[in-house]
Design an enzyme around this catalytic site. Structure first.
Site, PDB file in Angstrom:
ATOM      1  N   THR A  13       0.826  -1.208   0.000  1.00  0.00           N
ATOM      2  CA  THR A  13       0.000   0.000   0.000  1.00  0.00           C
ATOM      3  C   THR A  13       0.864   1.264   0.000  1.00  0.00           C
ATOM      4  O   THR A  13       1.999   1.253   0.491  1.00  0.00           O
ATOM      5  CB  THR A  13      -0.890   0.008   1.268  1.00  0.00           C
ATOM      6  OG1 THR A  13      -1.415   1.312   1.465  1.00  0.00           O
ATOM      7  CG2 THR A  13      -0.084  -0.338   2.528  1.00  0.00           C
ATOM      8  N   ASP A  14       0.292   2.355  -0.493  1.00  0.00           N
ATOM      9  CA  ASP A  14       1.020   3.636  -0.436  1.00  0.00           C
ATOM     10  C   ASP A  14       1.065   4.191   0.996  1.00  0.00           C
ATOM     11  O   ASP A  14       1.815   5.132   1.276  1.00  0.00           O
ATOM     12  CB  ASP A  14       0.385   4.669  -1.385  1.00  0.00           C
ATOM     13  CG  ASP A  14      -1.058   5.020  -1.040  1.00  0.00           C
ATOM     14  OD1 ASP A  14      -1.666   4.360  -0.170  1.00  0.00           O
ATOM     15  OD2 ASP A  14      -1.590   5.969  -1.652  1.00  0.00           O
ATOM     16  N   GLU A  15       0.271   3.592   1.907  1.00  0.00           N
ATOM     17  CA  GLU A  15       0.220   4.140   3.270  1.00  0.00           C
ATOM     18  C   GLU A  15       1.538   3.976   4.021  1.00  0.00           C
ATOM     19  O   GLU A  15       1.769   4.631   5.031  1.00  0.00           O
ATOM     20  CB  GLU A  15      -0.961   3.520   4.044  1.00  0.00           C
ATOM     21  CG  GLU A  15      -2.268   3.743   3.304  1.00  0.00           C
ATOM     22  CD  GLU A  15      -3.531   3.378   4.064  1.00  0.00           C
ATOM     23  OE1 GLU A  15      -3.503   3.342   5.292  1.00  0.00           O
ATOM     24  OE2 GLU A  15      -4.557   3.153   3.395  1.00  0.00           O
TER      25      GLU A  15
ATOM     26  N   TYR B 216      -1.792  -0.493  10.940  1.00  0.00           N
ATOM     27  CA  TYR B 216      -1.909  -1.154   9.627  1.00  0.00           C
ATOM     28  C   TYR B 216      -0.713  -0.820   8.743  1.00  0.00           C
ATOM     29  O   TYR B 216      -0.021  -1.710   8.239  1.00  0.00           O
ATOM     30  CB  TYR B 216      -3.219  -0.738   8.933  1.00  0.00           C
ATOM     31  CG  TYR B 216      -3.239  -1.056   7.444  1.00  0.00           C
ATOM     32  CD1 TYR B 216      -3.198  -2.386   6.999  1.00  0.00           C
ATOM     33  CD2 TYR B 216      -3.285  -0.049   6.480  1.00  0.00           C
ATOM     34  CE1 TYR B 216      -3.202  -2.687   5.639  1.00  0.00           C
ATOM     35  CE2 TYR B 216      -3.288  -0.340   5.123  1.00  0.00           C
ATOM     36  CZ  TYR B 216      -3.242  -1.667   4.707  1.00  0.00           C
ATOM     37  OH  TYR B 216      -3.235  -1.955   3.354  1.00  0.00           O
TER      38      TYR B 216
ATOM     39  N   LYS C 173       2.358  -3.199   7.303  1.00  0.00           N
ATOM     40  CA  LYS C 173       2.650  -3.385   5.869  1.00  0.00           C
ATOM     41  C   LYS C 173       4.076  -2.920   5.555  1.00  0.00           C
ATOM     42  O   LYS C 173       4.779  -3.546   4.759  1.00  0.00           O
ATOM     43  CB  LYS C 173       1.642  -2.618   4.997  1.00  0.00           C
ATOM     44  CG  LYS C 173       0.233  -3.158   5.003  1.00  0.00           C
ATOM     45  CD  LYS C 173       0.083  -4.556   4.413  1.00  0.00           C
ATOM     46  CE  LYS C 173       0.314  -4.636   2.923  1.00  0.00           C
ATOM     47  NZ  LYS C 173      -0.017  -5.965   2.371  1.00  0.00           N
TER      48      LYS C 173
ATOM     49  N   LEU D 247     -14.707   3.190   3.152  1.00  0.00           N
ATOM     50  CA  LEU D 247     -15.543   4.376   2.929  1.00  0.00           C
ATOM     51  C   LEU D 247     -16.609   4.197   1.836  1.00  0.00           C
ATOM     52  O   LEU D 247     -17.802   4.416   2.086  1.00  0.00           O
ATOM     53  CB  LEU D 247     -14.646   5.575   2.583  1.00  0.00           C
ATOM     54  CG  LEU D 247     -15.409   6.873   2.335  1.00  0.00           C
ATOM     55  CD1 LEU D 247     -15.972   7.441   3.627  1.00  0.00           C
ATOM     56  CD2 LEU D 247     -14.512   7.913   1.666  1.00  0.00           C
TER      57      LEU D 247
HETATM   58  P1  NAD Z   1      -9.351  -7.555   2.249  1.00  0.00           P
HETATM   59  O1  NAD Z   1      -9.352  -7.290   3.708  1.00  0.00           O
HETATM   60  O2  NAD Z   1     -10.579  -7.308   1.448  1.00  0.00           O
HETATM   61  O3  NAD Z   1      -8.932  -9.082   1.973  1.00  0.00           O
HETATM   62  C1  NAD Z   1      -7.893  -9.708   2.663  1.00  0.00           C
HETATM   63  C2  NAD Z   1      -8.017 -11.215   2.418  1.00  0.00           C
HETATM   64  O4  NAD Z   1      -6.930 -11.863   3.111  1.00  0.00           O
HETATM   65  C3  NAD Z   1      -9.313 -11.833   2.934  1.00  0.00           C
HETATM   66  O5  NAD Z   1      -9.854 -12.716   1.976  1.00  0.00           O
HETATM   67  C4  NAD Z   1      -8.879 -12.592   4.178  1.00  0.00           C
HETATM   68  O6  NAD Z   1      -9.681 -13.731   4.452  1.00  0.00           O
HETATM   69  C5  NAD Z   1      -7.454 -12.971   3.812  1.00  0.00           C
HETATM   70  N1  NAD Z   1      -6.628 -13.209   5.000  1.00  0.00           N
HETATM   71  C6  NAD Z   1      -6.508 -12.409   6.085  1.00  0.00           C
HETATM   72  N2  NAD Z   1      -5.681 -12.959   6.977  1.00  0.00           N
HETATM   73  C7  NAD Z   1      -5.242 -14.121   6.450  1.00  0.00           C
HETATM   74  C8  NAD Z   1      -4.350 -15.129   6.889  1.00  0.00           C
HETATM   75  N3  NAD Z   1      -3.759 -15.043   8.082  1.00  0.00           N
HETATM   76  N4  NAD Z   1      -4.105 -16.191   6.079  1.00  0.00           N
HETATM   77  C9  NAD Z   1      -4.718 -16.287   4.870  1.00  0.00           C
HETATM   78  N5  NAD Z   1      -5.585 -15.357   4.410  1.00  0.00           N
HETATM   79  C10 NAD Z   1      -5.853 -14.294   5.189  1.00  0.00           C
HETATM   80  O7  NAD Z   1      -8.118  -6.731   1.684  1.00  0.00           O
HETATM   81  P2  NAD Z   1      -7.941  -5.941   0.297  1.00  0.00           P
HETATM   82  O8  NAD Z   1      -8.490  -4.584   0.445  1.00  0.00           O
HETATM   83  O9  NAD Z   1      -8.408  -6.799  -0.801  1.00  0.00           O
HETATM   84  O10 NAD Z   1      -6.356  -5.819   0.252  1.00  0.00           O
HETATM   85  C11 NAD Z   1      -5.563  -6.868  -0.312  1.00  0.00           C
HETATM   86  C12 NAD Z   1      -4.106  -6.480  -0.244  1.00  0.00           C
HETATM   87  O11 NAD Z   1      -3.888  -5.279  -0.978  1.00  0.00           O
HETATM   88  C13 NAD Z   1      -3.591  -6.220   1.171  1.00  0.00           C
HETATM   89  O12 NAD Z   1      -2.287  -6.738   1.262  1.00  0.00           O
HETATM   90  C14 NAD Z   1      -3.595  -4.701   1.285  1.00  0.00           C
HETATM   91  O13 NAD Z   1      -2.620  -4.274   2.187  1.00  0.00           O
HETATM   92  C15 NAD Z   1      -3.269  -4.305  -0.137  1.00  0.00           C
HETATM   93  N6  NAD Z   1      -3.787  -2.985  -0.560  1.00  0.00           N
HETATM   94  C16 NAD Z   1      -5.115  -2.664  -0.372  1.00  0.00           C
HETATM   95  C17 NAD Z   1      -5.577  -1.436  -0.826  1.00  0.00           C
HETATM   96  C18 NAD Z   1      -7.036  -1.057  -0.691  1.00  0.00           C
HETATM   97  O14 NAD Z   1      -7.404   0.064  -1.025  1.00  0.00           O
HETATM   98  N7  NAD Z   1      -7.913  -1.933  -0.257  1.00  0.00           N
HETATM   99  C19 NAD Z   1      -4.716  -0.523  -1.443  1.00  0.00           C
HETATM  100  C20 NAD Z   1      -3.366  -0.895  -1.604  1.00  0.00           C
HETATM  101  C21 NAD Z   1      -2.927  -2.135  -1.168  1.00  0.00           C
HETATM  102  P1  TYD Z   2     -10.862   3.905   4.324  1.00  0.00           P
HETATM  103  O1  TYD Z   2     -11.801   3.446   3.259  1.00  0.00           O
HETATM  104  O2  TYD Z   2     -10.931   3.275   5.663  1.00  0.00           O
HETATM  105  O3  TYD Z   2      -9.393   3.775   3.702  1.00  0.00           O
HETATM  106  P2  TYD Z   2      -7.954   4.296   4.293  1.00  0.00           P
HETATM  107  O4  TYD Z   2      -8.140   4.699   5.702  1.00  0.00           O
HETATM  108  O5  TYD Z   2      -7.096   3.084   4.161  1.00  0.00           O
HETATM  109  O6  TYD Z   2      -7.547   5.415   3.398  1.00  0.00           O
HETATM  110  O7  TYD Z   2     -11.044   5.463   4.514  1.00  0.00           O
HETATM  111  C1  TYD Z   2     -10.906   6.367   3.447  1.00  0.00           C
HETATM  112  C2  TYD Z   2     -11.034   7.771   4.010  1.00  0.00           C
HETATM  113  O8  TYD Z   2     -12.367   7.973   4.495  1.00  0.00           O
HETATM  114  C3  TYD Z   2     -10.127   8.028   5.193  1.00  0.00           C
HETATM  115  O9  TYD Z   2      -9.652   9.381   5.128  1.00  0.00           O
HETATM  116  C4  TYD Z   2     -11.027   7.853   6.403  1.00  0.00           C
HETATM  117  C5  TYD Z   2     -12.375   8.310   5.891  1.00  0.00           C
HETATM  118  N1  TYD Z   2     -13.551   7.646   6.478  1.00  0.00           N
HETATM  119  C6  TYD Z   2     -14.602   8.396   7.021  1.00  0.00           C
HETATM  120  O10 TYD Z   2     -14.567   9.634   7.019  1.00  0.00           O
HETATM  121  N2  TYD Z   2     -15.671   7.734   7.549  1.00  0.00           N
HETATM  122  C7  TYD Z   2     -15.743   6.375   7.585  1.00  0.00           C
HETATM  123  O11 TYD Z   2     -16.753   5.810   8.110  1.00  0.00           O
HETATM  124  C8  TYD Z   2     -14.659   5.617   7.027  1.00  0.00           C
HETATM  125  C9  TYD Z   2     -14.691   4.112   7.034  1.00  0.00           C
HETATM  126  C10 TYD Z   2     -13.583   6.287   6.464  1.00  0.00           C
END
Ligand code: NAD
Ligand code: TYD
Length: 351
Positions: free
Chosen positions: A133-135, A159, A163, A199
């Site tokens: 992630t970019d975070e 988180y 990562k 969100l």
């Molecule tokens: P998500 O929470 O929707 O899915 C995570 C999956 O991992 C789930 O299916 C869960 O069951 C599985 N999992 C969790 N713990 C596990 C374990 N111990 N063993 C096996 N499986 C396990 O997450 P996402 O939003 O799809 O993110 C996927 C990846 O992409 C993550 O590594 C996250 O850091 C990265 N990422 C997410 C975003 C975003 O915006 N969602 C952006 C950049 C990077």
């Molecule tokens: P989120 O989807 O949790 O992603 P991330 O925190 O990883 O960026 O949140 C996106 C943005 O929205 C973040 O600035 C937090 C804000 N947010 C709210 O204002 N209300 C909410 O209920 C949630 C879940 C997020």
């Protein structure tokens, strides 16, 4: 095209399910193995479309379980891993950080170690692709610079710190053992099958059910949004063309303050479900800010464009429209997820 045996972790989650679907459909000569623990965020409903394909296998297990990971490596002899399994929600990491440390740090190390044991220094045609992630880069000033691949790490939430640790471990394996890795750091994703704690799906669900829309702080925080299928395509490009040892930032050059994004979302949902335009703005409720809330994320995605030719294919308004339509048309999915029903069904199948 070469045959491959690709282990995708976290494939039942939001992004993972798009990646699994993309690889199963586009690479029929690859065997795709989806390893997922099926936590609250994992849902095999997300993969109904491909669950019976011959080149797809689901493996239920935990990435921190060393002996289990050894056993599936022994049985299937994977030549590459796309590692997405993680605990992924910042708010949960604030209230319950230890599971983030276990899954994201220990789980990643376990996969690295077992892959190394199996590949035994013969790294030809092997790849460990770590999805991040970019975070990890921390937080930017409003209107200021971007995150580049060489921006120093400065994670601020449990988180992002977990990562960041996993990214460092992957680089340590690369540096120390010449282990074949590639890393990508992506901005915020949105699209179908996202768990409604994040969100965009949370707010779509709440607008549909006329529930309050909790905006943290003043809603001025900025996120850079990318449609999830564009992320899956970027992962494909990096998997096939990325240079070993490199990092690629992935993003849509698409920054929105939360409050502007929420108003755009309200406009689209109200229009599509037959409300008066802007009717749901009355649901906006400013609530206490998230602890340590990162102000702004914004990716510079020049490297992946110049080196690998990837650019996002969808404009944001289009992607948001597709997303809103999907949640409206898949209210059963949303209801099952929010009631937790899907877990009892699949837990019966795979426990
Ligand atoms: P998500 O929470 O929707 O899915 C995570 C999956 O991992 C789930 O299916 C869960 O069951 C599985 N999992 C969790 N713990 C596990 C374990 N111990 N063993 C096996 N499986 C396990 O997450 P996402 O939003 O799809 O993110 C996927 C990846 O992409 C993550 O590594 C996250 O850091 C990265 N990422 C997410 C975003 C975003 O915006 N969602 C952006 C950049 C990077
Ligand atoms: P989120 O989807 O949790 O992603 P991330 O925190 O990883 O960026 O949140 C996106 C943005 O929205 C973040 O600035 C937090 C804000 N947010 C709210 O204002 N209300 C909410 O209920 C949630 C879940 C997020």
């Amino acid at each position: 095209m070469k045959n491959r045996k690709v282990l995708i972790t976290g494939g039942a989650g939001f992004i993972g399910s798009h990646v699994v679907r993309h690889f199963v459909k586009n690479y029929p000569n690859y065997q795709i193995y989806n390893l997922d623990k099926l936590t609250y965020a994992g849902n095999l409903e997300n993969l109904k479309e491909i669950e019976n394909k011959e080149n797809y296998t689901f493996l239920k297990g935990d990435i921190i379980d060393l002996e289990y990971i050894r056993s599936i490596f022994k049985e299937h002899n994977f030549d590459s891993i796309i590692h997405l399994a993680a605990e992924s929600h910042v708010d949960r990491s604030i209230s319950d950080p230890l599971i983030f440390i276990q899954t994201n740090i220990l789980g990643t190390s376990t996969l690295l170690q077992v892959a190394k044991e199996n590949w035994k220094d013969d790294y030809a045609d092997k790849l460990f692709y770590h999805v991040s992630t970019d975070e990890v880069y921390g937080s930017l000033e409003l209107g200021g610079d971007f995150f580049y691949e060489n921006t120093p790490y400065d994670p601020k939430s449990p988180y992002s710190a977990s990562k960041a640790s996993s990214d460092h471990l992957v680089r340590a394996w690369s540096h120390t053992y010449k282990f074949p890795v590639v890393i990508s750091n992506c901005s915020n994703n949105y699209g179908p099958y996202q768990f409604p704690e994040k969100l965009i799906p949370l707010f779509i669900n709440n607008i549909m059910h006329k529930k309050a829309l909790p905006v943290y702080g003043e809603g001025i925080n900025v996120r850079d949004w990318l449609y999830v299928e564009d992320h899956a395509k970027a992962i494909d490009v990096i998997f096939h063309k990325g240079k070993l040892g490199e990092t690629y930032n992935i993003g849509g050059h698409n920054e929105w303050t939360n409050i502007d994004l929420i108003k755009e979302l309200i406009k689209q949902v109200d229009q599509k479900i037959g409300n008066q335009p802007g009717e749901s703005e009355s649901l906006i409720t400013f609530v206490k800010d998230r602890a340590g809330h990162d102000l702004r994320y914004a990716i510079d995605a020049t490297k992946i464009k110049d080196d690998l030719g990837w650019v996002p294919s969808l404009q944001f308004e289009e992607g948001l429209g597709l997303t809103v339509d999907w949640y409206i048309n898949n209210s059963d999915w949303l209801n099952n997820v929010t009631s937790g029903e899907y877990r009892s069904y699949y837990e019966k199948q795979y426990s």
